[in-house]
Enzyme design. Structure first.
Site, PDB file in Angstrom:
ATOM      1  N   CYS A 195       0.825  -1.208   0.000  1.00  0.00           N
ATOM      2  CA  CYS A 195       0.000   0.000   0.000  1.00  0.00           C
ATOM      3  C   CYS A 195       0.868   1.270   0.000  1.00  0.00           C
ATOM      4  CB  CYS A 195      -0.984  -0.036   1.158  1.00  0.00           C
ATOM      5  SG  CYS A 195      -2.392   1.073   0.936  1.00  0.00           S
ATOM      6  N   HIS A 243      -3.881  -5.071  -0.044  1.00  0.00           N
ATOM      7  CA  HIS A 243      -3.486  -5.649   1.243  1.00  0.00           C
ATOM      8  C   HIS A 243      -3.505  -7.179   1.177  1.00  0.00           C
ATOM      9  CE1 HIS A 243      -3.535  -1.968   3.795  1.00  0.00           C
ATOM     10  NE2 HIS A 243      -4.277  -1.536   2.787  1.00  0.00           N
ATOM     11  N   GLU A 265      -2.509  -9.173   3.354  1.00  0.00           N
ATOM     12  CA  GLU A 265      -2.874  -9.723   4.672  1.00  0.00           C
ATOM     13  C   GLU A 265      -4.376  -9.671   4.895  1.00  0.00           C
ATOM     14  OE1 GLU A 265      -3.120  -5.428   5.388  1.00  0.00           O
ATOM     15  OE2 GLU A 265      -1.795  -6.704   4.218  1.00  0.00           O
TER      16      GLU A 265
END
Length: 363
Positions: free
Chosen positions: A247, A332, A334
């Site tokens: 990001c 993202h 994750e």
């Protein structure tokens, strides 16, 4: 619930019901298209300084629990919803959304036409807005909004102040905290990494002194050009240890390598953004939250190559360095909230550190 209003920079005024804190709030109003994940959104430091509108019409129905936070203290400035659930039902629920916002001094407003507000933002772009009581005349609030600049030092507010260690027996990874989600730590600890988290303004010399196997650049709020010290650090790190950016970290890598970034009209925020991986010839669903993007045209003449693009608007979603072991993604991997399609990128990062170590031994 008391009546409250949200006043936009373009003069739009929407009246609704207040929930959460009764304080007034100023911020940049943005929208998120996720159907779930409001707790992770509230606690994502990348929303620092923003008032988030959820486009899904019912928010709060599963409450707030102890496990789904992405940081200890939230930095969001406000929340806008169509309908807030007053009686959440979930076996993990510990409090309601209303209670959580009250306890963290975050104002909310419900009962407004979120579809109308989304169309305004999509047409005119993100803009400043304020949530206030009806005691303030809309004209006065509008004048305040226009004359009050938004802060541009969000990263310094959300980053850790001092380094700290999350022990592990695996690869030694330094994580530069620009506003890190805990999901990044979860993915690294799941892989037994020994993690040292450092502040956003940590120098290359300080990082290299820790003898890391790899460097992780995390997500964070705001304009990447407001963090020049991080750009300089990356320039001095490239080629010395493997690097993975997420990001804001993705944007900083691009700037450090000579590319450019610019602000998007209304950004990407949600849990269902399709991204095409050019090398794998595959499409992944991704979780995203960003206002800025790497300019595709600015990559020409640099040592960066595009690896992934957004299918909705063809914006740059992934880059890699042609010479040094470094790559990054705009979304993202994750997740939290969102699909976990791309969590394998953490494995690729650790594989890259192992390869770099082997090449160093036989150089």
């Amino acid at each position: 619930m008391s009546k409250r209003q949200i006043v936009l920079e373009d003069g739009t005024v929407l009246i609704g019901n207040g929930f959460g804190s009764e304080k007034d709030a100023l911020g940049e109003v943005v929208f998120n298209t996720g159907m779930t994940g409001y707790q992770e959104i509230l606690s994502d430091p990348s929303y620092c300084g923003q008032i988030v509108m959820m486009t899904y019409p019912l928010i709060g129905n599963y409450g707030i629990n102890r496990d789904d936070f992405e940081t200890v203290n939230p930095f969001i400035h406000g929340m806008i919803v169509k309908e807030v659930c007053d009686a959440p039902s979930n076996f993990r629920k510990e409090e309601s959304l209303d209670t959580y916002l009250k306890n963290n001094s975050i104002p909310g407003i419900s009962g407004v036409d979120t579809r109308k507000l989304t169309k305004i933002i999509r047409k005119h772009g993100t803009m400043k807005a304020a949530i206030t009581s009806l005691e303030h005349r809309a004209e006065e609030v509008l004048e305040y909004i226009k004359n009050k600049p938004l802060k541009r030092d969000q990263v310094s507010h959300v980053s850790t102040v001092k380094p700290y260690v999350v022990p592990g027996r695996g690869k030694r990874i330094v994580v530069v905290d620009f506003g890190m989600k805990h999901g990044i730590l979860r993915e690294l600890t799941k892989r037994s990494c020994h993690i040292t988290v450092v502040p956003y303004n940590c120098s290359a010399e300080e990082i290299l002194r820790l003898k890391p196997d790899g460097l992780m650049l995390t997500n964070g709020p705001g304009d990447p050009k407001d963090v020049p010290e991080a750009i300089e650090m990356i320039q001095n790190i490239l080629g010395k240890i493997p690097l993975f950016g997420i990001c804001l970290g993705h944007q900083l890598l691009a700037l450090a390598a000579g590319a450019d970034t610019d602000k998007m009209k209304f950004g990407h925020r949600g849990s269902n953004h399709p991204v095409a991986d050019l090398s794998r010839d595959k499409t992944f669903m991704t979780s995203q939250n960003h206002s800025y993007a790497v300019k595709a045209t600015s990559l020409v003449g640099t040592e960066l190559a595009v690896t992934q693009v957004a299918l909705n608007d063809r914006s740059v979603e992934g880059i890699r360095h042609k010479i040094h072991p470094a790559y990054s993604v705009q979304y993202h991997p994750e997740s939290a909230p969102g699909p976990e399609d791309t969590s394998f990128l953490f494995d690729e990062f650790l594989n890259m550190t192992a390869q770099h170590e082997r090449e160093g031994l036989y150089a």
